[in-house]
Design a protein around this motif. Sequence first.
Motif, mmCIF file in Angstrom:
data_model
loop_
_atom_site.group_PDB
_atom_site.id
_atom_site.type_symbol
_atom_site.label_atom_id
_atom_site.label_comp_id
_atom_site.label_asym_id
_atom_site.label_seq_id
_atom_site.Cartn_x
_atom_site.Cartn_y
_atom_site.Cartn_z
ATOM 1 N N TYR A 110 -12.552 43.377 -12.551
ATOM 2 C CA TYR A 110 -11.251 43.967 -12.809
ATOM 3 C C TYR A 110 -10.252 43.372 -11.815
ATOM 4 O O TYR A 110 -10.560 43.195 -10.634
ATOM 5 C CB TYR A 110 -11.281 45.490 -12.630
ATOM 6 C CG TYR A 110 -12.525 46.167 -13.150
ATOM 7 C CD1 TYR A 110 -12.759 46.296 -14.522
ATOM 8 C CD2 TYR A 110 -13.492 46.673 -12.280
ATOM 9 C CE1 TYR A 110 -13.896 46.917 -15.006
ATOM 10 C CE2 TYR A 110 -14.638 47.299 -12.753
ATOM 11 C CZ TYR A 110 -14.843 47.411 -14.109
ATOM 12 O OH TYR A 110 -15.981 48.023 -14.579
ATOM 13 N N TYR A 111 -9.037 43.096 -12.295
ATOM 14 C CA TYR A 111 -8.007 42.596 -11.394
ATOM 15 C C TYR A 111 -6.635 42.808 -12.026
ATOM 16 O O TYR A 111 -6.498 42.809 -13.250
ATOM 17 C CB TYR A 111 -8.209 41.112 -11.069
ATOM 18 C CG TYR A 111 -8.271 40.204 -12.275
ATOM 19 C CD1 TYR A 111 -7.122 39.606 -12.800
ATOM 20 C CD2 TYR A 111 -9.493 39.935 -12.896
ATOM 21 C CE1 TYR A 111 -7.185 38.772 -13.902
ATOM 22 C CE2 TYR A 111 -9.565 39.103 -14.000
ATOM 23 C CZ TYR A 111 -8.406 38.522 -14.495
ATOM 24 O OH TYR A 111 -8.467 37.697 -15.601
ATOM 25 N N GLN A 116 -3.055 37.203 -11.088
ATOM 26 C CA GLN A 116 -4.087 36.258 -11.515
ATOM 27 C C GLN A 116 -3.782 34.811 -11.114
ATOM 28 O O GLN A 116 -4.679 33.973 -11.115
ATOM 29 C CB GLN A 116 -4.301 36.347 -13.022
ATOM 30 C CG GLN A 116 -3.104 36.032 -13.884
ATOM 31 C CD GLN A 116 -3.390 36.260 -15.366
ATOM 32 O OE1 GLN A 116 -4.535 36.268 -15.785
ATOM 33 N NE2 GLN A 116 -2.347 36.473 -16.156
ATOM 34 N N GLN A 117 -2.533 34.494 -10.757
ATOM 35 C CA GLN A 117 -2.209 33.145 -10.304
ATOM 36 C C GLN A 117 -2.558 32.926 -8.828
ATOM 37 O O GLN A 117 -2.559 31.791 -8.349
ATOM 38 C CB GLN A 117 -0.717 32.868 -10.530
ATOM 39 C CG GLN A 117 -0.278 32.969 -11.984
ATOM 40 C CD GLN A 117 -1.091 32.091 -12.915
ATOM 41 O OE1 GLN A 117 -1.384 30.930 -12.599
ATOM 42 N NE2 GLN A 117 -1.474 32.637 -14.058
ATOM 43 N N ASN A 118 -2.851 34.000 -8.122
ATOM 44 C CA ASN A 118 -3.251 33.886 -6.720
ATOM 45 C C ASN A 118 -4.705 33.421 -6.660
ATOM 46 O O ASN A 118 -5.594 34.073 -7.201
ATOM 47 C CB ASN A 118 -3.101 35.258 -6.036
ATOM 48 C CG ASN A 118 -3.510 35.229 -4.571
ATOM 49 O OD1 ASN A 118 -3.907 34.206 -4.027
ATOM 50 N ND2 ASN A 118 -3.409 36.385 -3.928
ATOM 51 N N ALA A 151 -5.639 47.134 -3.547
ATOM 52 C CA ALA A 151 -5.914 46.019 -2.637
ATOM 53 C C ALA A 151 -5.435 44.687 -3.195
ATOM 54 O O ALA A 151 -5.559 43.667 -2.521
ATOM 55 C CB ALA A 151 -7.418 45.945 -2.342
ATOM 56 N N ASP A 152 -4.916 44.697 -4.433
ATOM 57 C CA ASP A 152 -4.549 43.455 -5.126
ATOM 58 C C ASP A 152 -5.737 42.493 -5.089
ATOM 59 O O ASP A 152 -5.638 41.343 -4.651
ATOM 60 C CB ASP A 152 -3.317 42.810 -4.492
ATOM 61 C CG ASP A 152 -2.686 41.765 -5.410
ATOM 62 O OD1 ASP A 152 -3.033 41.734 -6.609
ATOM 63 O OD2 ASP A 152 -1.862 40.969 -4.921
ATOM 64 N N ALA A 153 -6.878 42.993 -5.558
ATOM 65 C CA ALA A 153 -8.154 42.294 -5.409
ATOM 66 C C ALA A 153 -8.869 42.155 -6.742
ATOM 67 O O ALA A 153 -8.496 42.782 -7.736
ATOM 68 C CB ALA A 153 -9.044 43.063 -4.434
ATOM 69 N N TYR A 189 -13.231 32.261 -9.751
ATOM 70 C CA TYR A 189 -12.743 33.635 -9.852
ATOM 71 C C TYR A 189 -11.382 33.825 -9.182
ATOM 72 O O TYR A 189 -10.785 34.903 -9.271
ATOM 73 C CB TYR A 189 -13.742 34.601 -9.241
ATOM 74 C CG TYR A 189 -15.027 34.773 -10.028
ATOM 75 C CD1 TYR A 189 -14.988 35.094 -11.382
ATOM 76 C CD2 TYR A 189 -16.270 34.631 -9.422
ATOM 77 C CE1 TYR A 189 -16.151 35.262 -12.113
ATOM 78 C CE2 TYR A 189 -17.444 34.802 -10.146
ATOM 79 C CZ TYR A 189 -17.383 35.104 -11.486
ATOM 80 O OH TYR A 189 -18.536 35.276 -12.216
ATOM 81 N N GLY A 190 -10.926 32.813 -8.448
ATOM 82 C CA GLY A 190 -9.651 32.928 -7.756
ATOM 83 C C GLY A 190 -9.717 33.846 -6.557
ATOM 84 O O GLY A 190 -8.767 34.578 -6.265
#
Length: 372
Positions: A110-111, A116-118, A151-153, A189-190
């Motif tokens: 999950y994110y 997703q560009q990070n 956490a923006d994770a 997975y970025g």
Amino acid sequence: MRKYDTRAIEKLQKETSIIENNGVKIILKPSPCEDRPGYLDPMELSLMEENHWAGNLGGEEPAASPPLEILLPIIRDAMGFPNYNLNTVEIHTKYEEITSCGNTVGLWRYYPRKSQQNTKRLALVFFHGGGWIGGSVYTVENFCKLIAELADAVVFNVDYSLAPEKPYPNGLNDNFYAVKHVYDHAEAYGIDPEKICVGGDSAGGNFAAAVSLKARDEGTPKIAMQVLIYPCVIMSDTHLDGYEWSENFFEFSKEQNDIIKNFLTLGRPAKDEEENPFASAYVSKKEDKLHPYVSPALAESHDGLPKTVLAGAEYDGLRVQTEFYAKQLIEAGVETTCFRYKGMTHAFIDKLGHVAQAEDLCIEIANAMKTL
């Protein structure tokens, strides 16, 4: 959707105190609506009184101690709690299967879509609880998704093998190789391979602690932090020098004495002739129960383990293990933070949206991740 006022979160965040237990400084989280010592959190108590548990048996008790294979479906159906999605942003959900451990293991992730560009995101690999024999990725899905947002994770949720069909070391290997898979494919997975955390609740906390030990011993994968939520780190019939369990460690009122005592079963050392059916289904051999990958507190050394966050519930028999393990880690020089949630019982994260404490713990985990 929340069943409580957001002021409860403010109180949990701002009105903590520090207590000392066996030389360990514990961050004590208040019960938002109950200041009296020895009482359950009112929301926790109301959920019990409403008989609102998922898989409830409607008061019917199975006839005289049937074998585990008969009880197993009933136990599995009774685990978990219907909780709520508290996300405020779009969360992407992906699913894949990995087989590097020899079993087919489901791996959910999950994110937040906006991140997703990070290519260097934080990551958490989470293992659900359920006494090694049950539980579900679905019970902790909302919990994982909220941490992903806060956490923006990227948060991974592992659907590992269950005992008794797949006993030790199946579950451990499934989870270890899931973390290794994430680490080896960090770029795809970025995520930042230097900022991968592991975590779990109850039996999942046991797996997280064991995976961290195994990763340390083998030198890979690199784990930045372990999050152990009311973990089992000592099998119930395993003895350890310096470890003691007693009901006297718990303060409860006369009014709620009988109710609270029912929640102290987990973690209570069993007599030699007694068996813990959950633990015995996962690990049947006495020598295996003494292995640190089964009972992490028995490791010869805890040096070199990652930064650790532990969380326990005041009225959970496993709280004693949680805080004892914190002591072991601190003495080994591991950066360790330990929380105790007043008035709460085992498995409170399953009640996300019902009790403010579950959301508060998501906040604390996310904050700890963001310091990496």
